[in-house]
Enzyme design. Structure first.
Site, PDB file in Angstrom:
ATOM      1  N   LYS A  19      10.848  -1.532  28.365  1.00 43.76           N
ATOM      2  CA  LYS A  19       9.849  -0.462  28.260  1.00 43.76           C
ATOM      3  C   LYS A  19       9.449   0.052  29.638  1.00 43.76           C
ATOM      4  O   LYS A  19       8.881   1.139  29.766  1.00 43.76           O
ATOM      5  CB  LYS A  19       8.603  -0.965  27.521  1.00 43.76           C
ATOM      6  CG  LYS A  19       8.823  -1.361  26.072  1.00 43.76           C
ATOM      7  CD  LYS A  19       7.512  -1.500  25.323  1.00 43.76           C
ATOM      8  CE  LYS A  19       6.567  -2.498  25.944  1.00 43.76           C
ATOM      9  NZ  LYS A  19       7.055  -3.893  25.924  1.00 43.76           N
TER      10      LYS A  19
ATOM     11  N   LYS B  13       4.794 -12.392  23.934  1.00 42.33           N
ATOM     12  CA  LYS B  13       5.093 -11.407  22.897  1.00 42.33           C
ATOM     13  C   LYS B  13       4.783  -9.992  23.399  1.00 42.33           C
ATOM     14  O   LYS B  13       3.843  -9.786  24.155  1.00 42.33           O
ATOM     15  CB  LYS B  13       4.260 -11.722  21.657  1.00 42.33           C
ATOM     16  CG  LYS B  13       4.313 -10.701  20.536  1.00 42.33           C
ATOM     17  CD  LYS B  13       3.407 -11.122  19.403  1.00 42.33           C
ATOM     18  CE  LYS B  13       3.305 -10.046  18.338  1.00 42.33           C
ATOM     19  NZ  LYS B  13       2.619  -8.837  18.826  1.00 42.33           N
TER      20      LYS B  13
ATOM     21  N   LYS C 266       0.839  -9.097  28.930  1.00 44.53           N
ATOM     22  CA  LYS C 266       1.497  -9.633  30.130  1.00 44.53           C
ATOM     23  C   LYS C 266       1.328  -8.680  31.309  1.00 44.53           C
ATOM     24  O   LYS C 266       1.004  -9.107  32.420  1.00 44.53           O
ATOM     25  CB  LYS C 266       2.989  -9.850  29.875  1.00 44.53           C
ATOM     26  CG  LYS C 266       3.335 -10.839  28.781  1.00 44.53           C
ATOM     27  CD  LYS C 266       4.824 -11.089  28.703  1.00 44.53           C
ATOM     28  CE  LYS C 266       5.645  -9.803  28.558  1.00 44.53           C
ATOM     29  NZ  LYS C 266       5.286  -8.999  27.400  1.00 44.53           N
TER      30      LYS C 266
END
Length: 339
Positions: free
Chosen positions: A80, A49, A54
């Protein structure tokens, strides 16, 4: 002018093609590989998510692996473009998509040095993505990998290629490594909250789906980030049949250092042993076939007062919607009495 094929020949060709496709569809998929990975380069896709950690996990994992003498390539596949930020101390890395567009306008080719950068033995790059409202992020991923293949992606001599993918987007581009067998295994990052485990469960469902279509990618395990000890993530991993590769605690020291773009997995540092274990587990964990949970079973991992399982779905009425009583008009249908 070419002669038109005879109708009978076309019919026979069509029947042969249909028979071949039916035979292929009837073949059972090969069993998921459970032995050690034997390919020279391990390509590992990490899903989770957005905001679950991450990039933090991968930056420290890749750095730790490099200090152990491994040749590691970290590829950010999140629009991003922040996967490599922590690795480069907060500095933005030029993206492949943006660089490719600029080079194309200038009539120039993209070179490795335009898009790949390194720090302390870690090689890293960002695929990037379109600006908000100006394109499909998944299509950007596909375009980025097409360019990587032109740059010789399959000929690079890395021990590990780590792919950072956003897990809570269902667009096909983000499922590329699973759908096209571009990686040997998948790792999911989650925490003890419903939303991150919902995403992890979806990734397991995607792996299961493409396994049924003949794919070979499996899930190597789960990294629990911001672990507060409540145990929901561990219960999830046990329920779907995947191991816990590491549990990173919800510690203020980790939070503060990562907020300042500091690597916490350096050899000799306080958290280095944790990432030593993670690196070892990532390297050796075999890809397994998960068993995703039904939504109600996923909710069952949490306390009832936390997720509202006592809520009853109450159907709405036209009066609720319009603020007035429902007007029932007589039907014009003619109903005959039974004889």
């Amino acid at each position: 002018m070419n002669a038109r094929p005879e109708t009978g020949n076309v019919t026979l060709l069509g029947e042969a093609m249909t028979a071949r496709l039916r035979n292929e569809a009837a073949e059972a998929p090969a069993p998921v590989a459970t032995g050690p990975v034997t390919k020279e380069t391990q390509v590992i896709a990490i899903y989770g998510k957005g905001g679950i950690g991450k990039s933090f996990t991968l930056a420290n994992l890749s750095y730790n692996m490099a200090q152990q003498g491994k040749k590691v390539l970290l590829i950010g596949c999140d629009p991003k473009s922040d996967t490599t930020s922590l690795l480069f101390g907060g500095r933005a890395c030029p993206t492949i998509i943006e660089t490719s567009a600029k080079k194309k306008l200038a009539g120039e080719d993209v070179a490795i040095g335009d898009v790949c950068f390194k720090r302390d033995g870690v090689f890293a790059m960002e695929l990037g993505g379109p600006e908000v409202g100006r394109g499909c992020g998944g299509r950007g991923i596909i375009h980025g990998f097409e360019l990587l293949e032109k740059l010789g992606f399959h000929e690079w001599g890395f021990d590990y290629v780590l792919l950072d993918f956003l897990g809570d987007v269902v667009c096909g581009g983000f499922g590329l490594p699973i759908a096209r067998d571009m990686c040997q295994k998948v790792i999911v990052v989650g925490s003890n909250d419903l939303q991150s485990l919902y995403v992890a469960n979806n990734v397991c469902s995607a792996v299961q789906y493409f396994r049924k279509l003949g794919g070979n990618v499996g899930v190597a395990g789960m990294v629990v980030n911001k672990d507060d000890g409540t145990g929901e993530a561990h219960a999830f991993a046990e329920a779907v049949g995947i191991p816990i590769l590491a549990a990173i605690p919800a510690d203020e020291d980790i939070r503060r250092k990562s907020a300042n773009y500091e690597i916490v997995g350096r050899p000799g540092d306080r958290w280095a042993p944790l990432f030593d274990v993670l690196a070892q587990n990532v390297a050796t964990a075999p890809p397994v076939k998960p068993t995703p949970l039904a939504h109600e079973d996923l909710l069952g991992l949490f306390k009832g007062d936390a997720v509202g399982r006592g809520v009853v779905l109450q159907p709405a009425t036209l009066e609720d919607m319009c603020g007035r009583s429902e007007l029932r008009k007589p039907s014009l249908e003619i109903v005959y009495d039974a004889v």
